[in-house]
Design a protein around this motif. Structure first.
Motif, PDB file in Angstrom:
ATOM      1  N   UNK A  25       0.840  -1.200   0.000  1.00 56.20           N
ATOM      2  CA  UNK A  25       0.000   0.000   0.000  1.00 56.20           C
ATOM      3  C   UNK A  25       0.879   1.257   0.000  1.00 56.20           C
ATOM      4  N   UNK A  26       1.998   1.191   0.725  1.00 49.41           N
ATOM      5  CA  UNK A  26       2.910   2.337   0.764  1.00 49.41           C
ATOM      6  C   UNK A  26       3.890   2.360  -0.407  1.00 49.41           C
ATOM      7  N   UNK A  27       3.811   1.355  -1.263  1.00 45.86           N
ATOM      8  CA  UNK A  27       4.748   1.230  -2.393  1.00 45.86           C
ATOM      9  C   UNK A  27       6.201   1.211  -1.919  1.00 45.86           C
ATOM     10  N   UNK A  28       6.421   0.414  -0.914  1.00 46.62           N
ATOM     11  CA  UNK A  28       7.778   0.275  -0.391  1.00 46.62           C
ATOM     12  C   UNK A  28       8.339  -1.075  -0.812  1.00 46.62           C
ATOM     13  N   UNK A  29       9.490  -1.027  -1.453  1.00 48.87           N
ATOM     14  CA  UNK A  29      10.178  -2.237  -1.925  1.00 48.87           C
ATOM     15  C   UNK A  29      11.044  -2.722  -0.767  1.00 48.87           C
ATOM     16  N   UNK A  30      10.662  -3.869  -0.186  1.00 50.27           N
ATOM     17  CA  UNK A  30      11.307  -4.323   1.056  1.00 50.27           C
ATOM     18  C   UNK A  30      12.204  -5.525   0.796  1.00 50.27           C
ATOM     19  N   UNK A  31      13.417  -5.461   1.296  1.00 46.31           N
ATOM     20  CA  UNK A  31      14.381  -6.541   1.116  1.00 46.31           C
ATOM     21  C   UNK A  31      14.895  -7.010   2.463  1.00 46.31           C
ATOM     22  N   UNK A  32      15.009  -8.319   2.584  1.00 44.83           N
ATOM     23  CA  UNK A  32      15.445  -8.956   3.829  1.00 44.83           C
ATOM     24  C   UNK A  32      16.860  -9.498   3.588  1.00 44.83           C
ATOM     25  N   UNK A  33      17.851  -8.859   4.198  1.00 50.05           N
ATOM     26  CA  UNK A  33      19.260  -9.223   3.962  1.00 50.05           C
ATOM     27  C   UNK A  33      19.721 -10.299   4.944  1.00 50.05           C
ATOM     28  N   UNK A  34      20.150 -11.420   4.381  1.00 47.98           N
ATOM     29  CA  UNK A  34      20.545 -12.549   5.226  1.00 47.98           C
ATOM     30  C   UNK A  34      21.957 -13.016   4.855  1.00 47.98           C
ATOM     31  N   UNK A  35      22.730 -13.384   5.871  1.00 52.17           N
ATOM     32  CA  UNK A  35      24.081 -13.910   5.633  1.00 52.17           C
ATOM     33  C   UNK A  35      24.689 -14.366   6.946  1.00 52.17           C
ATOM     34  N   UNK A  36      25.878 -14.956   6.874  1.00 52.19           N
ATOM     35  CA  UNK A  36      26.629 -15.229   8.098  1.00 52.19           C
ATOM     36  C   UNK A  36      27.085 -13.891   8.675  1.00 52.19           C
ATOM     37  N   UNK A  37      27.447 -13.878   9.964  1.00 54.41           N
ATOM     38  CA  UNK A  37      27.990 -12.640  10.524  1.00 54.41           C
ATOM     39  C   UNK A  37      29.270 -12.270   9.778  1.00 54.41           C
ATOM     40  N   UNK A  38      29.414 -10.999   9.458  1.00 53.38           N
ATOM     41  CA  UNK A  38      30.668 -10.530   8.880  1.00 53.38           C
ATOM     42  C   UNK A  38      30.760 -10.585   7.366  1.00 53.38           C
ATOM     43  N   UNK A  39      29.695 -10.987   6.668  1.00 52.14           N
ATOM     44  CA  UNK A  39      29.746 -11.041   5.208  1.00 52.14           C
ATOM     45  C   UNK A  39      29.728  -9.658   4.581  1.00 52.14           C
ATOM     46  N   UNK A  40      29.293  -8.688   5.389  1.00 53.91           N
ATOM     47  CA  UNK A  40      29.309  -7.305   4.893  1.00 53.91           C
ATOM     48  C   UNK A  40      27.941  -6.687   4.699  1.00 53.91           C
ATOM     49  N   UNK A  41      26.917  -7.206   5.403  1.00 52.21           N
ATOM     50  CA  UNK A  41      25.556  -6.675   5.247  1.00 52.21           C
ATOM     51  C   UNK A  41      25.500  -5.179   5.556  1.00 52.21           C
ATOM     52  N   UNK A  42      26.055  -4.795   6.696  1.00 53.97           N
ATOM     53  CA  UNK A  42      25.929  -3.389   7.101  1.00 53.97           C
ATOM     54  C   UNK A  42      26.747  -2.483   6.188  1.00 53.97           C
ATOM     55  N   UNK A  43      27.952  -2.915   5.837  1.00 50.36           N
ATOM     56  CA  UNK A  43      28.803  -2.123   4.949  1.00 50.36           C
ATOM     57  C   UNK A  43      28.129  -1.944   3.586  1.00 50.36           C
ATOM     58  N   UNK A  44      27.537  -3.033   3.089  1.00 49.34           N
ATOM     59  CA  UNK A  44      26.809  -2.996   1.829  1.00 49.34           C
ATOM     60  C   UNK A  44      25.634  -2.037   1.888  1.00 49.34           C
ATOM     61  N   UNK A  45      24.925  -2.101   3.008  1.00 50.15           N
ATOM     62  CA  UNK A  45      23.758  -1.244   3.191  1.00 50.15           C
ATOM     63  C   UNK A  45      24.173   0.210   3.180  1.00 50.15           C
ATOM     64  N   UNK A  46      25.242   0.523   3.902  1.00 46.99           N
ATOM     65  CA  UNK A  46      25.692   1.916   3.985  1.00 46.99           C
ATOM     66  C   UNK A  46      25.998   2.443   2.586  1.00 46.99           C
ATOM     67  N   UNK A  47      26.727   1.667   1.798  1.00 43.39           N
ATOM     68  CA  UNK A  47      27.075   2.130   0.453  1.00 43.39           C
ATOM     69  C   UNK A  47      25.835   2.220  -0.436  1.00 43.39           C
ATOM     70  N   UNK A  48      24.931   1.248  -0.290  1.00 46.38           N
ATOM     71  CA  UNK A  48      23.699   1.257  -1.089  1.00 46.38           C
ATOM     72  C   UNK A  48      22.861   2.492  -0.751  1.00 46.38           C
ATOM     73  N   UNK A  49      22.761   2.781   0.541  1.00 50.72           N
ATOM     74  CA  UNK A  49      21.972   3.938   0.982  1.00 50.72           C
ATOM     75  C   UNK A  49      22.576   5.227   0.445  1.00 50.72           C
ATOM     76  N   UNK A  50      23.894   5.319   0.490  1.00 47.43           N
ATOM     77  CA  UNK A  50      24.547   6.541  -0.004  1.00 47.43           C
ATOM     78  C   UNK A  50      24.213   6.780  -1.471  1.00 47.43           C
ATOM     79  N   UNK A  51      24.064   5.684  -2.225  1.00 46.57           N
ATOM     80  CA  UNK A  51      23.734   5.834  -3.648  1.00 46.57           C
ATOM     81  C   UNK A  51      22.256   6.155  -3.863  1.00 46.57           C
ATOM     82  N   UNK A  52      21.387   5.640  -2.979  1.00 51.78           N
ATOM     83  CA  UNK A  52      19.948   5.751  -3.221  1.00 51.78           C
ATOM     84  C   UNK A  52      19.298   6.974  -2.588  1.00 51.78           C
TER      85      UNK A  52
END
Ligand SMILES: Nc1nc2c(ncn2[C@@H]2O[C@H](COP(=O)(O)OP(=O)(O)O)[C@@H](O)[C@H]2O)c(=O)[nH]1
Ligand SMILES: [Mg+2]
Ligand SMILES: [Zn+2]
Lengths: 222, 133
Positions: A25-52
């Motif tokens: 309803x809000x037109x929000x594209x939601x993604x669930x990021x899963x991995x082992x600890x330390x694969x780089x989820x947060x680092x990836x998110x930070x860079x993705x956010x900076x671009x978006x």
């Protein structure tokens, strides 16, 4: 004796559908990021956010057993982030995410990233109401992870092969890793990226944009 | 260890079933686990042993049924069992397959403890004497 065939995850899946309806309803594209600890989820998110973030609102839900460190790393980029601490819990469930969604001010149209608890097993079973699960595998983890943890790579629709900047220094066969992942999930989309250098981000960002655009279209027609 | 939270869901469903059928509790429960459901049967069983304390399933026997993965091949039409970490068609090697079994996680069947029929001495007195034919 009663034969019933009841889905054990029915309660979670019910909450997940509520979340999905709210997000649609809000037109929000939601993604669930899963991995082992330390694969780089947060680092990836930070860079993705900076671009978006200059193009579109971004919201983040962070799941960790302890600390608000990751939510603070996200907030430093200027986007809202809510931390869920699961304590001994090894995964986020749809009820926790539903409560977080009610607590946050959701934008009209945009991206929601949910960083799940670092764990390649348990989060696979729990639908949170996301559009897609995104599995992150880093090149320091070995090519055989998809074969060892097939449940997760099957549950995901996208795999980000992260830390590709390290390929010159580690023994890791990219082709084999991708072939293994496709054996487990023949329709998996794979992007080779580095959250450190930004390598491969153009394709990943283009995929995100097309997902958001498709959502806006279906919302407009339905 | 999400097995414990799954057991809480199982117990909630057993409690509802017991109430709906007016039963005293659960004698036996059988859970069907797909090879790709993300659940380890041994861990689920161990978690159940602790989750059932003080619930309707306190005395329940716990059974699991393992479901192997199967795919149906969109290229050659084959329907076959596969390894959980290799969903390619075992006949023609195509990647174009659809998983048909292996993701399920269901409460398959439940045996309830039915209350003993109450024997009411007063009503016993009222049973009409058998009539001779
Ligand atoms: N060289 C390199 N290091 C990375 C990359 N992505 C993450 N890291 C590092 O990996 C570590 C764990 O990253 P983090 O984002 O906290 O992982 P998370 O636990 O999955 O959220 C940190 O030291 C990051 O700097 C990458 O693409 N290349
Ligand atoms: Mg993190
Ligand atoms: Zn085939």
């Amino acid at each position: 004796m009663v034969a019933i065939e009841q889905n054990i995850l029915a309660k979670n899946d019910g909450y997940a559908e509520q979340n999905r309806a709210l997000l649609r309803e809000r037109r929000i594209f939601a993604l669930n990021l899963v991995s082992s600890p330390g694969s780089g989820k947060t680092t990836l998110l930070v860079r993705t956010i900076e671009a978006l973030r200059s193009r579109c609102p971004v919201t983040v839900i962070e799941g960790d057993q302890q600390t608000a460190n990751d939510a603070e790393r996200i907030r430093a980029t200027g986007v809202p982030a809510l931390q869920i601490n699961t304590g001994k819990g090894c995964h986020l469930d749809a009820h926790m995410v539903g409560a977080a969604l009610r607590e946050m001010k959701l934008p009209q149209q945009g991206f929601l990233f949910i960083e799940n608890v670092g764990n390649l097993v348990c989060p696979a079973a729990f639908d949170l109401g996301e559009a897609h699960k995104v599995a992150i595998l880093s090149v320091t983890e070995g090519e055989d992870k998809p074969l060892k943890y097939p449940d997760m790579f099957l549950a995901a629709d996208v795999m980000l092969l992260n830390k590709c900047d390290l390929l010159p220094y580690v023994r890791f066969d990219v082709e084999l890793a991708v072939a293994n992942a496709l054996r487990v999930n023949p329709t998996l989309a794979v992007f080779q990226v580095s959250a450190e250098t930004g390598q491969g981000f153009d394709d990943w960002l283009a995929w995100l944009d097309s997902g958001l655009a498709a959502l806006a279209l279906t919302a407009a027609s339905g | 260890m999400h097995e414990l939270s799954l057991c809480e869901d199982i117990i909630d469903q057993l409690t509802a079933l017991t109430r709906r059928h007016g039963a005293k509790g659960v004698a036996r429960v059988s859970v069907r686990i797909g090879a790709l459901a993300g659940v380890e049967p041994m861990l689920l069983e161990q978690a159940f042993q602790s989750a059932r304390i003080d619930t309707v399933a306190e005395r329940a026997e716990f059974h699991t049924e393992w479901v192997k993965t199967r795919v149906s091949c969109l290229a050659c039409g084959m329907d076959a069992e596969t390894a959980p970490n290799d969903l390619r068609c075992p006949a023609c090697g195509s990647h174009d397959t659809k998983l048909t079994r292996g993701e399920e996680l269901t409460l398959a069947s439940v045996e309830l403890l039915v209350p003993e029929p109450e024997v009411d001495p007063v009503s016993l007195d009222c049973i009409p004497a058998p009539r001779g034919h």
